[in-house]
Scaffold this active site. Structure first.
Site, PDB file in Angstrom:
ATOM      1  N   LYS A 194       0.824  -1.207   0.000  1.00 20.35           N
ATOM      2  CA  LYS A 194       0.000   0.000   0.000  1.00 20.35           C
ATOM      3  C   LYS A 194       0.868   1.270   0.000  1.00 20.35           C
ATOM      4  CE  LYS A 194      -3.951  -2.279   2.265  1.00 20.35           C
ATOM      5  NZ  LYS A 194      -4.976  -2.176   3.338  1.00 20.35           N
TER       6      LYS A 194
ATOM      7  N   TYR B 244     -12.451  -2.758  -3.909  1.00 19.22           N
ATOM      8  CA  TYR B 244     -12.990  -2.749  -2.543  1.00 19.22           C
ATOM      9  C   TYR B 244     -14.516  -2.671  -2.529  1.00 19.22           C
ATOM     10  CZ  TYR B 244      -8.397  -2.340  -0.243  1.00 19.22           C
ATOM     11  OH  TYR B 244      -7.128  -2.576   0.243  1.00 19.22           O
TER      12      TYR B 244
ATOM     13  N   ASN C  86      -2.086  -0.042   6.961  1.00 22.43           N
ATOM     14  CA  ASN C  86      -1.595  -1.341   7.435  1.00 22.43           C
ATOM     15  C   ASN C  86      -0.745  -2.074   6.402  1.00 22.43           C
ATOM     16  OD1 ASN C  86      -3.612  -1.987   5.728  1.00 22.43           O
ATOM     17  ND2 ASN C  86      -4.810  -3.195   7.173  1.00 22.43           N
TER      18      ASN C  86
ATOM     19  N   HIS D 152      -2.173  -5.417   1.310  1.00 19.90           N
ATOM     20  CA  HIS D 152      -3.436  -6.106   1.019  1.00 19.90           C
ATOM     21  C   HIS D 152      -3.094  -7.502   0.541  1.00 19.90           C
ATOM     22  CE1 HIS D 152      -7.276  -7.208  -0.759  1.00 19.90           C
ATOM     23  NE2 HIS D 152      -6.568  -7.670  -1.770  1.00 19.90           N
TER      24      HIS D 152
ATOM     25  N   GLU E 106      -9.166 -10.443  -8.212  1.00 21.87           N
ATOM     26  CA  GLU E 106      -8.251  -9.324  -7.978  1.00 21.87           C
ATOM     27  C   GLU E 106      -7.031  -9.387  -8.905  1.00 21.87           C
ATOM     28  OE1 GLU E 106      -7.516  -9.558  -3.758  1.00 21.87           O
ATOM     29  OE2 GLU E 106      -9.564  -8.932  -3.267  1.00 21.87           O
TER      30      GLU E 106
END
Ligand code: IDP
Ligand code: MG
Length: 156
Positions: free
Chosen positions: A9, A49, A112, A115, A126
């Site tokens: 990320k 998402y 965080n 993913h 994905e």
């Protein structure tokens, strides 16, 4: 063999952790079969998402994921989806166990670092969102002879 989608990320890229986090996956024995630096467009983040669209954190999540470049990885290995989720740790950095990527490198709920696809269906969906045809490669790594035990005629 499974192939899963991992995204490093924007916080991972901005903090200079591309190498350190990718190393965790490689050291486990996972094979990098796709990799690119990209900036995620709003529409792609929304599609990726979409299951979270009704959540209170959704708008912030899409803003975060589209704010700066990310690294997308396709990783392959036996049980790769669950193996990667275990390496990543729990969603919130403050709760993630020490020894996991989120547990060792972060403390935030939203920033965080990584993913990872959470099921075979999600991985298929994905991977198709982030990699075009020909961008996920199949190749033999010399080290695989020592990552997996194939002496009995199957991969163990
Ligand atoms: P996961 O990434 O561990 O699969 P999900 O529940 O699928 O976690 O949530 C997707 C992402 O949304 C998380 O990785 C995190 O960046 C963000 N997120 C999830 N829950 C919260 C929250 O309660 N507050 C802020 N951000 C959240
Ligand atoms: Mg998730």
């Amino acid at each position: 063999m499974e192939t899963t989608l991992i995204i490093l990320k924007p916080d991972a890229v901005q903090r200079g952790l591309i190498g350190a986090i990718t190393a965790r996956f490689e050291q486990k024995g996972l094979q990098v079969v796709g990799m690119k630096l990209t900036k995620i467009a709003d529409a792609l983040a929304a599609e990726h998402y979409k299951d979270h669209a009704s959540k209170p954190f959704y708008a912030g999540l899409v803003r975060f994921m589209t704010s700066e470049p990310v690294v997308v990885l396709a990783l392959r290995g036996v049980g790769a989806i669950a193996v990667c989720r275990n390496l990543m740790g729990a969603t919130f950095g403050s709760k993630a166990a020490a020894g996991t990527i989120r547990g060792d490198f972060g403390i935030s709920n939203s920033f965080n670092l990584v993913h990872g696809s959470d099921s075979p269906e999600a991985a298929t969906r994905e991977l198709a969102l982030f990699f075009g045809s020909g961008e996920v490669l199949s190749y033999t790594r010399a080290a695989d002879a020592w990552v997996y035990d194939t002496s009995g005629g199957k991969v163990e």
